[in-house]
Enzyme design. Structure first.
Site, PDB file in Angstrom:
ATOM      1  N   GLU A 199      28.487  61.933  34.113  1.00 21.47           N
ATOM      2  CA  GLU A 199      29.733  62.709  34.196  1.00 21.47           C
ATOM      3  C   GLU A 199      30.685  62.283  33.089  1.00 21.47           C
ATOM      4  O   GLU A 199      31.230  63.108  32.386  1.00 21.47           O
ATOM      5  CB  GLU A 199      30.402  62.504  35.560  1.00 21.47           C
ATOM      6  CG  GLU A 199      29.644  63.131  36.713  1.00 21.47           C
ATOM      7  CD  GLU A 199      29.671  64.659  36.666  1.00 21.47           C
ATOM      8  OE1 GLU A 199      30.658  65.224  36.199  1.00 21.47           O
ATOM      9  OE2 GLU A 199      28.668  65.280  37.099  1.00 21.47           O
ATOM     10  N   ARG A 211      36.278  49.786  27.214  1.00 24.00           N
ATOM     11  CA  ARG A 211      37.463  49.074  26.737  1.00 24.00           C
ATOM     12  C   ARG A 211      37.082  47.658  26.300  1.00 24.00           C
ATOM     13  O   ARG A 211      36.117  47.076  26.801  1.00 24.00           O
ATOM     14  CB  ARG A 211      38.562  49.006  27.825  1.00 24.00           C
ATOM     15  CG  ARG A 211      38.173  48.269  29.117  1.00 24.00           C
ATOM     16  CD  ARG A 211      38.741  46.860  29.129  1.00 24.00           C
ATOM     17  NE  ARG A 211      38.397  46.047  30.270  1.00 24.00           N
ATOM     18  CZ  ARG A 211      37.328  45.283  30.326  1.00 24.00           C
ATOM     19  NH1 ARG A 211      36.441  45.269  29.343  1.00 24.00           N
ATOM     20  NH2 ARG A 211      37.106  44.508  31.381  1.00 24.00           N
ATOM     21  N   SER A 222      45.157  40.362  29.506  1.00 25.30           N
ATOM     22  CA  SER A 222      44.249  40.316  30.646  1.00 25.30           C
ATOM     23  C   SER A 222      43.257  39.153  30.483  1.00 25.30           C
ATOM     24  O   SER A 222      42.916  38.468  31.466  1.00 25.30           O
ATOM     25  CB  SER A 222      43.519  41.649  30.760  1.00 25.30           C
ATOM     26  OG  SER A 222      42.541  41.586  31.732  1.00 25.30           O
ATOM     27  N   GLU A 269      29.628  44.134  29.613  1.00 27.94           N
ATOM     28  CA  GLU A 269      29.539  44.455  31.045  1.00 27.94           C
ATOM     29  C   GLU A 269      29.404  45.971  31.191  1.00 27.94           C
ATOM     30  O   GLU A 269      30.232  46.717  30.663  1.00 27.94           O
ATOM     31  CB  GLU A 269      30.804  43.992  31.775  1.00 27.94           C
ATOM     32  CG  GLU A 269      30.745  44.332  33.267  1.00 27.94           C
ATOM     33  CD  GLU A 269      32.075  44.151  33.975  1.00 27.94           C
ATOM     34  OE1 GLU A 269      32.161  43.273  34.825  1.00 27.94           O
ATOM     35  OE2 GLU A 269      33.030  44.901  33.663  1.00 27.94           O
ATOM     36  N   ARG A 278      43.176  31.978  35.540  1.00 33.26           N
ATOM     37  CA  ARG A 278      42.630  32.059  36.905  1.00 33.26           C
ATOM     38  C   ARG A 278      41.402  31.175  37.058  1.00 33.26           C
ATOM     39  O   ARG A 278      41.180  30.553  38.072  1.00 33.26           O
ATOM     40  CB  ARG A 278      42.240  33.505  37.186  1.00 33.26           C
ATOM     41  CG  ARG A 278      42.987  34.098  38.311  1.00 33.26           C
ATOM     42  CD  ARG A 278      42.631  35.493  38.741  1.00 33.26           C
ATOM     43  NE  ARG A 278      41.492  36.184  38.279  1.00 33.26           N
ATOM     44  CZ  ARG A 278      41.520  37.252  37.481  1.00 33.26           C
ATOM     45  NH1 ARG A 278      42.667  37.689  37.016  1.00 33.26           N
ATOM     46  NH2 ARG A 278      40.414  37.869  37.132  1.00 33.26           N
ATOM     47  N   HIS A 298      42.382  50.317  42.847  1.00 34.59           N
ATOM     48  CA  HIS A 298      42.918  49.448  41.792  1.00 34.59           C
ATOM     49  C   HIS A 298      44.438  49.609  41.708  1.00 34.59           C
ATOM     50  O   HIS A 298      45.183  48.634  41.635  1.00 34.59           O
ATOM     51  CB  HIS A 298      42.248  49.842  40.462  1.00 34.59           C
ATOM     52  CG  HIS A 298      42.431  48.827  39.372  1.00 34.59           C
ATOM     53  ND1 HIS A 298      43.403  48.945  38.422  1.00 34.59           N
ATOM     54  CD2 HIS A 298      41.759  47.681  39.088  1.00 34.59           C
ATOM     55  CE1 HIS A 298      43.320  47.913  37.594  1.00 34.59           C
ATOM     56  NE2 HIS A 298      42.339  47.138  37.976  1.00 34.59           N
TER      57      HIS A 298
HETATM   58  N1  LIG Z   1      38.854  48.773  41.929  1.00 39.27           N
HETATM   59  C1  LIG Z   1      38.075  47.706  42.065  1.00 39.27           C
HETATM   60  N2  LIG Z   1      37.370  47.241  41.014  1.00 39.27           N
HETATM   61  C2  LIG Z   1      36.588  46.154  41.194  1.00 39.27           C
HETATM   62  C3  LIG Z   1      36.493  45.496  42.442  1.00 39.27           C
HETATM   63  N3  LIG Z   1      35.629  44.469  42.317  1.00 39.27           N
HETATM   64  C4  LIG Z   1      35.206  44.490  41.047  1.00 39.27           C
HETATM   65  N4  LIG Z   1      35.780  45.491  40.358  1.00 39.27           N
HETATM   66  C5  LIG Z   1      35.567  45.826  38.936  1.00 39.27           C
HETATM   67  O1  LIG Z   1      34.407  45.160  38.503  1.00 39.27           O
HETATM   68  C6  LIG Z   1      34.730  44.136  37.544  1.00 39.27           C
HETATM   69  C7  LIG Z   1      33.839  42.937  37.744  1.00 39.27           C
HETATM   70  O2  LIG Z   1      33.881  42.542  39.093  1.00 39.27           O
HETATM   71  P1  LIG Z   1      33.113  41.256  39.576  1.00 39.27           P
HETATM   72  O3  LIG Z   1      31.665  41.423  39.322  1.00 39.27           O
HETATM   73  O4  LIG Z   1      33.563  40.917  40.945  1.00 39.27           O
HETATM   74  O5  LIG Z   1      33.699  40.278  38.477  1.00 39.27           O
HETATM   75  P2  LIG Z   1      33.846  38.783  38.309  1.00 39.27           P
HETATM   76  O6  LIG Z   1      33.870  38.552  36.839  1.00 39.27           O
HETATM   77  O7  LIG Z   1      32.871  38.035  39.163  1.00 39.27           O
HETATM   78  O8  LIG Z   1      35.283  38.511  38.880  1.00 39.27           O
HETATM   79  P3  LIG Z   1      36.656  39.070  38.390  1.00 39.27           P
HETATM   80  O9  LIG Z   1      36.438  39.893  37.117  1.00 39.27           O
HETATM   81  O10 LIG Z   1      37.474  37.856  38.172  1.00 39.27           O
HETATM   82  O11 LIG Z   1      37.168  39.935  39.526  1.00 39.27           O
HETATM   83  C8  LIG Z   1      36.206  43.884  37.733  1.00 39.27           C
HETATM   84  O12 LIG Z   1      36.751  43.362  36.560  1.00 39.27           O
HETATM   85  C9  LIG Z   1      36.701  45.286  38.074  1.00 39.27           C
HETATM   86  O13 LIG Z   1      36.782  46.087  36.903  1.00 39.27           O
HETATM   87  C10 LIG Z   1      37.271  45.992  43.548  1.00 39.27           C
HETATM   88  O14 LIG Z   1      37.252  45.482  44.652  1.00 39.27           O
HETATM   89  N5  LIG Z   1      38.038  47.088  43.285  1.00 39.27           N
HETATM   90  N1  LIG Z   2      33.255  47.429  32.360  1.00 41.14           N
HETATM   91  C1  LIG Z   2      34.327  48.221  32.213  1.00 41.14           C
HETATM   92  N2  LIG Z   2      34.207  49.380  31.549  1.00 41.14           N
HETATM   93  C2  LIG Z   2      35.245  50.211  31.387  1.00 41.14           C
HETATM   94  N3  LIG Z   2      36.485  49.954  31.872  1.00 41.14           N
HETATM   95  C3  LIG Z   2      36.666  48.817  32.547  1.00 41.14           C
HETATM   96  C4  LIG Z   2      35.611  47.886  32.765  1.00 41.14           C
HETATM   97  N4  LIG Z   2      36.098  46.844  33.492  1.00 41.14           N
HETATM   98  C5  LIG Z   2      37.388  47.108  33.718  1.00 41.14           C
HETATM   99  N5  LIG Z   2      37.741  48.280  33.153  1.00 41.14           N
HETATM  100  C6  LIG Z   2      39.053  48.933  33.197  1.00 41.14           C
HETATM  101  O1  LIG Z   2      39.855  48.430  32.132  1.00 41.14           O
HETATM  102  C7  LIG Z   2      41.217  48.359  32.538  1.00 41.14           C
HETATM  103  C8  LIG Z   2      41.743  46.977  32.250  1.00 41.14           C
HETATM  104  O2  LIG Z   2      41.025  46.081  33.032  1.00 41.14           O
HETATM  105  P1  LIG Z   2      41.109  44.528  32.834  1.00 41.14           P
HETATM  106  O3  LIG Z   2      40.080  44.089  31.882  1.00 41.14           O
HETATM  107  O4  LIG Z   2      42.510  44.154  32.528  1.00 41.14           O
HETATM  108  O5  LIG Z   2      40.862  43.981  34.277  1.00 41.14           O
HETATM  109  P2  LIG Z   2      39.636  43.998  35.256  1.00 41.14           P
HETATM  110  O6  LIG Z   2      38.350  44.006  34.487  1.00 41.14           O
HETATM  111  O7  LIG Z   2      39.815  45.096  36.251  1.00 41.14           O
HETATM  112  O8  LIG Z   2      39.867  42.636  36.028  1.00 41.14           O
HETATM  113  P3  LIG Z   2      39.520  41.118  35.746  1.00 41.14           P
HETATM  114  O9  LIG Z   2      40.730  40.523  35.110  1.00 41.14           O
HETATM  115  O10 LIG Z   2      39.273  40.625  37.116  1.00 41.14           O
HETATM  116  O11 LIG Z   2      38.306  41.022  34.864  1.00 41.14           O
HETATM  117  C9  LIG Z   2      41.246  48.756  34.026  1.00 41.14           C
HETATM  118  O12 LIG Z   2      41.615  50.110  34.095  1.00 41.14           O
HETATM  119  C10 LIG Z   2      39.809  48.579  34.468  1.00 41.14           C
HETATM  120  O13 LIG Z   2      39.448  49.503  35.497  1.00 41.14           O
END
Ligand SMILES: Nc1nc2c(ncn2[C@@H]2O[C@H](COP(=O)(O)OP(=O)(O)OP(=O)(O)O)[C@@H](O)[C@H]2O)c(=O)[nH]1
Ligand SMILES: Nc1ncnc2c1ncn2[C@@H]1O[C@H](COP(=O)(O)OP(=O)(O)OP(=O)(O)O)[C@@H](O)[C@H]1O
Length: 243
Positions: free
Chosen positions: A70, A75, A81, A171, A88, A187
């Site tokens: 779709e 990013r 961030s 990722e 953290r 989110h």
């Molecule tokens: N909206 C939403 N997005 C999530 C959630 N859990 C994970 N994500 C998305 O998936 C990404 C990776 O999640 P995780 O695999 O849990 O990542 P991690 O690196 O182990 O932990 P963090 O990035 O510190 O949360 C996050 O950065 C978000 O973009 C959630 O509960 N809600």
């Molecule tokens: N793998 C991805 N591909 C595309 N967009 C992403 C991805 N991961 C996060 N985003 C988006 O990029 C924006 C900025 O996210 P940011 O990297 O600041 O935080 P996060 O990945 O959600 O959280 P965290 O700090 O836990 O890694 C958010 O709108 C998020 O949904």
């Protein structure tokens, strides 16, 4: 101002206190340049994955007259961030440590039509022989307690620079439109409540995630009723990943 002139910077720490640090303008510029260069590799890795996905999408449409993707969004993590994540996780601001510990600096999100497309696209991307799968987390087979669903993988992609090959982690999140709809709104709510979502809202969000999953299953059933199982589709759902 000469490039070696010392600059005094006010740095505001987490507790709101201000620290004074002194840095020469040339050191500041060198740091900025290194940061840009560091992030550039991730941008290239991300672009490699985007190109692979766009080739798969085009070829799919040509061969199967069906587009399983779709949309794709991507990013490079912002410096703000990234710094918050380092704090953290208690990781220092050393480039090698960041490289070794933070694997979502480059991110690509693939929103698919149906669940079976999620797994099919995952296979088609990760089975390419220049890709190494470093990690898989299947939050569709096992949703997070709040209801979050997506299939996550960290892959390593080779990028060829003038200085040689670098392997860049990217990722990739695969999800359906319904999963994406839920995650985008969750989110926003999460940030609105500064990550302290009230219990009742957490339960409502989980119910909404369950509804989204039902909707996915329903729409997929209808699609198969009308179009049948797509030709060559041997990867309809969750399985054990080879990582
Ligand atoms: N909206 C939403 N997005 C999530 C959630 N859990 C994970 N994500 C998305 O998936 C990404 C990776 O999640 P995780 O695999 O849990 O990542 P991690 O690196 O182990 O932990 P963090 O990035 O510190 O949360 C996050 O950065 C978000 O973009 C959630 O509960 N809600
Ligand atoms: N793998 C991805 N591909 C595309 N967009 C992403 C991805 N991961 C996060 N985003 C988006 O990029 C924006 C900025 O996210 P940011 O990297 O600041 O935080 P996060 O990945 O959600 O959280 P965290 O700090 O836990 O890694 C958010 O709108 C998020 O949904």
């Amino acid at each position: 101002m000469s490039t070696t002139e010392a600059q005094s910077l006010e740095v505001v720490t987490e507790d709101g206190a201000g620290d004074e640090i002194t840095i020469s303008a040339s050191a500041l510029k060198a740091l900025g340049d290194r940061m840009q260069r560091f992030l550039l590799e991730y941008r290239f890795g991300m672009q490699e994955v985007e190109t692979k996905l766009s080739i798969l999408r085009e070829e799919f449409v040509q061969t199967h007259e069906y587009n399983p993707i779709e949309h794709v969004s991507s990013r490079v993590k912002s410096i703000d961030s990234l710094v918050r994540k380092l704090e953290r996780r208690g990781i220092g601001a050393d480039f090698d440590d960041i490289r070794a510990n933070i694997h979502d600096i480059a991110g690509v999100r693939v929103t698919c039509s149906f669940r079976r497309d999620v797994y099919r696209l995952f296979d088609l991307l990760t089975q390419q022989d220049d890709i190494t799968v470093l990690e898989v987390e299947d939050f569709i087979a096992e949703p997070k307690p709040n209801g979050y669903q997506s299939l996550h993988t960290i892959i390593s992609v080779p990028v060829y620079l003038s200085t040689g090959r670098v392997d860049v982690p990217v990722e990739v999140q695969f999800r359906t439109i319904a999963m994406d709809f839920w995650a985008s709104l969750e989110h926003k709510i999460y940030y609105k409540f500064a990550r302290q979502v009230p219990d009742s809202l957490t339960r409502d969000l989980k119910d909404a995630a369950d509804l989204a999953a039902e909707l996915d299953a329903h729409m997929e059933r209808l699609h198969i009723e009308v179009h049948g199982v797509p030709e060559g589709d041997t990867a309809p759902g969750p399985r054990v990943f080879p990582v």
